[in-house]
Design a protein around this motif. Sequence first.
Motif, PDB file in Angstrom:
ATOM      1  N   ARG A   1     -16.199  21.502  26.873  1.00 38.41           N
ATOM      2  CA  ARG A   1     -17.530  21.927  27.297  1.00 38.41           C
ATOM      3  C   ARG A   1     -18.508  21.159  26.418  1.00 38.41           C
ATOM      4  O   ARG A   1     -18.549  21.351  25.211  1.00 38.41           O
ATOM      5  N   LYS A   2     -19.282  20.241  27.025  1.00 43.42           N
ATOM      6  CA  LYS A   2     -20.167  19.363  26.263  1.00 43.42           C
ATOM      7  C   LYS A   2     -21.599  19.496  26.779  1.00 43.42           C
ATOM      8  O   LYS A   2     -21.840  19.434  27.980  1.00 43.42           O
ATOM      9  N   LEU A   3     -22.509  19.683  25.848  1.00 43.01           N
ATOM     10  CA  LEU A   3     -23.924  19.812  26.193  1.00 43.01           C
ATOM     11  C   LEU A   3     -24.424  18.488  26.776  1.00 43.01           C
ATOM     12  O   LEU A   3     -24.190  17.415  26.203  1.00 43.01           O
ATOM     13  N   VAL A   4     -25.109  18.561  27.934  1.00 46.10           N
ATOM     14  CA  VAL A   4     -25.561  17.356  28.610  1.00 46.10           C
ATOM     15  C   VAL A   4     -26.645  16.644  27.805  1.00 46.10           C
ATOM     16  O   VAL A   4     -26.617  15.430  27.636  1.00 46.10           O
ATOM     17  N   LYS A   5     -27.613  17.388  27.291  1.00 47.90           N
ATOM     18  CA  LYS A   5     -28.694  16.804  26.478  1.00 47.90           C
ATOM     19  C   LYS A   5     -28.678  17.468  25.112  1.00 47.90           C
ATOM     20  O   LYS A   5     -28.972  18.650  24.986  1.00 47.90           O
ATOM     21  N   VAL A   6     -28.369  16.687  24.098  1.00 48.67           N
ATOM     22  CA  VAL A   6     -28.232  17.192  22.731  1.00 48.67           C
ATOM     23  C   VAL A   6     -29.589  17.201  22.029  1.00 48.67           C
ATOM     24  O   VAL A   6     -30.394  16.280  22.196  1.00 48.67           O
ATOM     25  N   LEU A   7     -29.819  18.270  21.270  1.00 48.73           N
ATOM     26  CA  LEU A   7     -31.054  18.455  20.490  1.00 48.73           C
ATOM     27  C   LEU A   7     -32.306  18.317  21.350  1.00 48.73           C
ATOM     28  O   LEU A   7     -33.313  17.749  20.931  1.00 48.73           O
ATOM     29  N   ALA A   8     -32.209  18.869  22.560  1.00 50.85           N
ATOM     30  CA  ALA A   8     -33.337  18.817  23.497  1.00 50.85           C
ATOM     31  C   ALA A   8     -33.645  20.193  24.071  1.00 50.85           C
ATOM     32  O   ALA A   8     -34.405  20.305  25.020  1.00 50.85           O
ATOM     33  N   GLY A   9     -33.038  21.246  23.529  1.00 57.67           N
ATOM     34  CA  GLY A   9     -33.256  22.592  24.048  1.00 57.67           C
ATOM     35  C   GLY A   9     -32.567  22.847  25.368  1.00 57.67           C
ATOM     36  O   GLY A   9     -32.892  23.803  26.063  1.00 57.67           O
TER      37      GLY A   9
ATOM     38  N   PRO B   1      -0.344  30.674  17.297  1.00 64.13           N
ATOM     39  CA  PRO B   1       0.449  29.442  17.373  1.00 64.13           C
ATOM     40  C   PRO B   1       0.179  28.600  18.622  1.00 64.13           C
ATOM     41  O   PRO B   1       0.514  27.418  18.638  1.00 64.13           O
ATOM     42  N   ASP B   2      -0.441  29.187  19.642  1.00 63.08           N
ATOM     43  CA  ASP B   2      -0.599  28.479  20.910  1.00 63.08           C
ATOM     44  C   ASP B   2      -2.049  28.328  21.367  1.00 63.08           C
ATOM     45  O   ASP B   2      -2.298  27.991  22.525  1.00 63.08           O
ATOM     46  N   ALA B   3      -2.999  28.567  20.477  1.00 67.25           N
ATOM     47  CA  ALA B   3      -4.405  28.453  20.867  1.00 67.25           C
ATOM     48  C   ALA B   3      -5.256  28.097  19.648  1.00 67.25           C
ATOM     49  O   ALA B   3      -5.025  28.581  18.542  1.00 67.25           O
ATOM     50  N   ALA B   4      -6.234  27.224  19.882  1.00 66.94           N
ATOM     51  CA  ALA B   4      -7.167  26.833  18.830  1.00 66.94           C
ATOM     52  C   ALA B   4      -8.480  26.426  19.481  1.00 66.94           C
ATOM     53  O   ALA B   4      -8.536  26.165  20.688  1.00 66.94           O
ATOM     54  N   ARG B   5      -9.523  26.385  18.659  1.00 64.08           N
ATOM     55  CA  ARG B   5     -10.847  25.991  19.146  1.00 64.08           C
ATOM     56  C   ARG B   5     -11.489  25.057  18.137  1.00 64.08           C
ATOM     57  O   ARG B   5     -11.429  25.285  16.935  1.00 64.08           O
ATOM     58  N   TRP B   6     -12.113  24.007  18.649  1.00 64.86           N
ATOM     59  CA  TRP B   6     -12.902  23.079  17.853  1.00 64.86           C
ATOM     60  C   TRP B   6     -14.327  23.104  18.388  1.00 64.86           C
ATOM     61  O   TRP B   6     -14.535  23.138  19.597  1.00 64.86           O
ATOM     62  N   GLU B   7     -15.277  23.112  17.479  1.00 65.95           N
ATOM     63  CA  GLU B   7     -16.690  23.088  17.866  1.00 65.95           C
ATOM     64  C   GLU B   7     -17.402  22.031  17.048  1.00 65.95           C
ATOM     65  O   GLU B   7     -17.158  21.893  15.852  1.00 65.95           O
ATOM     66  N   GLN B   8     -18.304  21.317  17.690  1.00 68.81           N
ATOM     67  CA  GLN B   8     -19.175  20.374  17.001  1.00 68.81           C
ATOM     68  C   GLN B   8     -20.607  20.834  17.154  1.00 68.81           C
ATOM     69  O   GLN B   8     -21.018  21.232  18.244  1.00 68.81           O
ATOM     70  N   ALA B   9     -21.366  20.778  16.073  1.00 66.24           N
ATOM     71  CA  ALA B   9     -22.785  21.136  16.108  1.00 66.24           C
ATOM     72  C   ALA B   9     -23.579  20.097  15.335  1.00 66.24           C
ATOM     73  O   ALA B   9     -23.081  19.502  14.370  1.00 66.24           O
ATOM     74  N   PHE B  10     -24.820  19.872  15.758  1.00 72.05           N
ATOM     75  CA  PHE B  10     -25.741  18.987  15.060  1.00 72.05           C
ATOM     76  C   PHE B  10     -26.896  19.793  14.502  1.00 72.05           C
ATOM     77  O   PHE B  10     -27.303  20.810  15.084  1.00 72.05           O
ATOM     78  N   SER B  11     -27.444  19.301  13.392  1.00 70.64           N
ATOM     79  CA  SER B  11     -28.654  19.871  12.808  1.00 70.64           C
ATOM     80  C   SER B  11     -29.626  18.735  12.540  1.00 70.64           C
ATOM     81  O   SER B  11     -29.275  17.758  11.864  1.00 70.64           O
TER      82      SER B  11
END
Length: 150
Positions: free
Chosen positions: A16-24, A122-132
């Motif tokens: 799931r990726k934000l279409v426009k980053v740091l644009a509200g 053992p069978d599930a994980a989540r990665w998140e990326q955030a910008f500031s």
Amino acid sequence: MNDFDFFAGHWNVANRKLVKVLAGSDEWDEFPGYSVATRHFDGAASFDEVTFPTKGFSGLTVRVFNRETRQWSIYWASSSRGVLDTRPMVGAFEGNRGEFYGEETHEGGPVRCRFIWTVNGPDAARWEQAFSADGGQTWETNWTMDFSRA
């Protein structure tokens, strides 16, 4: 130093990726992926390749544990750019949650970047990326990957 041992193996990835980053923006692009991860150096290194079949590119992550600082350095490369990032994300796990920080460039300007890894068994994980854009006072999550073991 074995924090990423959980990740060894084959995974299905819901992106799931934000279409426009740091644009509200609140418009998200959702797409599939799959990943193969391996462990090295008795758990002090971890590599994975993630493929995004509907996007036409792959990514490669190299993680290396520094025994002196007790922290991981995470490097990324994309098949679309063909360059291994030279500025790592650096951090550590506490329990089932890891936080990693570094510097990135967005639209030509510097931004602070954060990765959060959450191990959900053992069978599930989540990665998140955030910008500031304000030095880490506020964060905008712009990409999540939910991993389920294949």
